[in-house]
Design a protein around this motif. Structure first.
Motif, short mmCIF file in Angstrom:
data_model
loop_
_atom_site.label_atom_id
_atom_site.label_comp_id
_atom_site.label_asym_id
_atom_site.label_seq_id
_atom_site.Cartn_x
_atom_site.Cartn_y
_atom_site.Cartn_z
N MET A 1 -0.77 -4.18 3.75
CA MET A 1 -0.31 -3.02 4.52
C MET A 1 0.13 -3.46 5.91
N LEU A 2 0.74 -2.55 6.66
CA LEU A 2 1.25 -2.92 7.99
C LEU A 2 0.12 -3.44 8.86
N ARG A 3 -1.11 -2.94 8.62
CA ARG A 3 -2.22 -3.37 9.46
C ARG A 3 -2.77 -4.74 9.07
N ASP B 1 6.42 -1.07 4.52
CA ASP B 1 6.04 -2.45 4.15
C ASP B 1 7.06 -3.09 3.21
N LYS B 2 8.03 -2.28 2.77
CA LYS B 2 9.12 -2.78 1.91
C LYS B 2 8.58 -3.44 0.65
N ARG B 3 7.51 -2.89 0.15
CA ARG B 3 6.89 -3.38 -1.08
C ARG B 3 6.63 -2.18 -1.98
N ALA B 4 6.66 -2.40 -3.28
CA ALA B 4 6.18 -1.37 -4.19
C ALA B 4 4.68 -1.20 -3.98
N GLY C 1 0.85 -1.19 0.00
CA GLY C 1 0.00 0.00 0.00
C GLY C 1 0.89 1.24 0.00
N PRO C 2 0.41 2.33 0.60
CA PRO C 2 1.18 3.57 0.56
C PRO C 2 2.39 3.60 1.50
N GLU C 3 2.46 2.71 2.47
CA GLU C 3 3.52 2.79 3.48
C GLU C 3 4.83 2.23 2.94
#
Ligand code: ZN
Length: 318
Positions: A284-286, A56-59, A51-53
């Motif tokens: 996402m982190l959540r 999360d070490k993801r695109a 997601g936007p965060e």
């Protein structure tokens, strides 16, 4: 169906690898695995599974649809996805069309980077770009493209030849605003490729879900949505693959819930639409670390195969 994943994420996240050896092989060669995506037949590749965060070490959100070694459709272009696009082995000159679900940053920020890259390629045919109309809060697709590349006011007006019909020197982008309702509408048809869309609810943001029909295979992208209404179920009917966004955990309330689908809603839509495979992305982190709970909520309603996406994962449709 043979599901392959490139598995480039760090440890500690939920996985479906039954054999440690397979995990080891995949973990050692993510790029090699990724660059074979869609070499034969139709495949969906996740460029951005986050997601936007940034933590999360993801695109952020972005997907490719491949056919026989050609990257034919790009859906969204969130931050980080341009690098993943390059890592996938795709070329901008291969794309038949670029689709946007909506214009939040995590779905659109790498758009100008991708377009600039395309300028160095040998593309002459136009690039159709389809996305939602605008409102008081968000630009329409035509405005969004012009905000970057418009000759007079665009932030990157030095590249206006990519948009202005009367300027010579490059291929042209062709942006279109897609006004859709809750019944799927046909947006694009060329040869063995057809695209359909419905409007989905994502707070006050105009948003679309997309159905890509290619060479007899069907892939549906939910985009970001609360899951309200019948449109997404209709659009996803009997899809070979449904990529849904796992942005909130079960029990989410308030603005999070008004913007996104909890797992129970994803499971119900997948079941009602009789999709053949379900992939969860926009993690996402959540929601990261809650995969077992998420899976169990979905499995109560949907009995088909379920996978959690990581960047560059490839899902061949056989
Ligand atoms: Zn998003």
């Amino acid at each position: 169906m043979n599901w392959r994943t490139s598995s480039r994420k760090p440890s500690g996240q939920f996985r479906f690898f039954p054999f440690a050896g397979l995990f080891l092989i995949c973990a050692l060669s993510p790029s090699a695995a990724a660059q074979t995506c869609g070499a034969q037949g139709v495949a969906a590749q996740v460029l951005g599974s986050g997601g936007p965060e940034l933590e999360d070490k993801r695109a952020s959100s972005s997907y490719l649809v491949w056919q026989d070694g050609q990257a034919r459709v790009l859906v969204d272009a969130g931050g980080g996805s341009a690098l993943r696009f390059g890592e996938s082995g795709a070329k901008m000159s291969q794309l038949d069309v670029l689709l946007f679900s909506h214009f939040h940053v995590d779905h659109s920020a790498d758009f100008p980077a991708l377009i600039k890259s395309s300028w160095f390629e040998d593309r002459t045919r136009p690039l159709p770009i389809y996305g939602p109309p605008g409102n008081d809060f968000m630009p329409a697709t035509t405005e969004f493209v012009a905000d970057f590349f418009g000759a007079r006011r665009g932030a990157y007006r030095y590249l206006s030849e990519l948009l202005a019909a009367d300027e010579e020197g490059s291929y042209k982008m062709q942006p279109h605003d897609v006004v859709a309702g809750t019944l799927p509408i046909a947006v694009f048809h060329s040869g063995n490729l057809a695209l359909l869309a419905v409007r989905v609810v994502h707070g006050s943001v105009p948003a679309l879900a997309w159905r890509v029909e290619l060479a007899g295979k069907v892939i549906v992208f939910s985009g970001d949505t609360s899951g309200e209404g019948e449109g997404l179920v209709r659009l996803a009917a009997n899809a070979d693959l449904f990529i849904a966004h796992n942005a909130v955990p079960e029990g989410a309330v308030g603005i999070e819930r008004r913007l996104h689908m909890p797992p129970s809603v994803i499971g119900q839509i997948a079941a009602d639409a009789h999709v053949k495979n379900l992939v969860l992305s926009h993690r996402m982190l959540r929601t990261l670390g809650k995969e077992e709970q998420t899976q169990s909520e979905i499995k109560r309603r949907y009995s088909g195969p379920l996978q959690f996406a990581n960047d560059l994962d490839c899902f061949p449709l056989r």
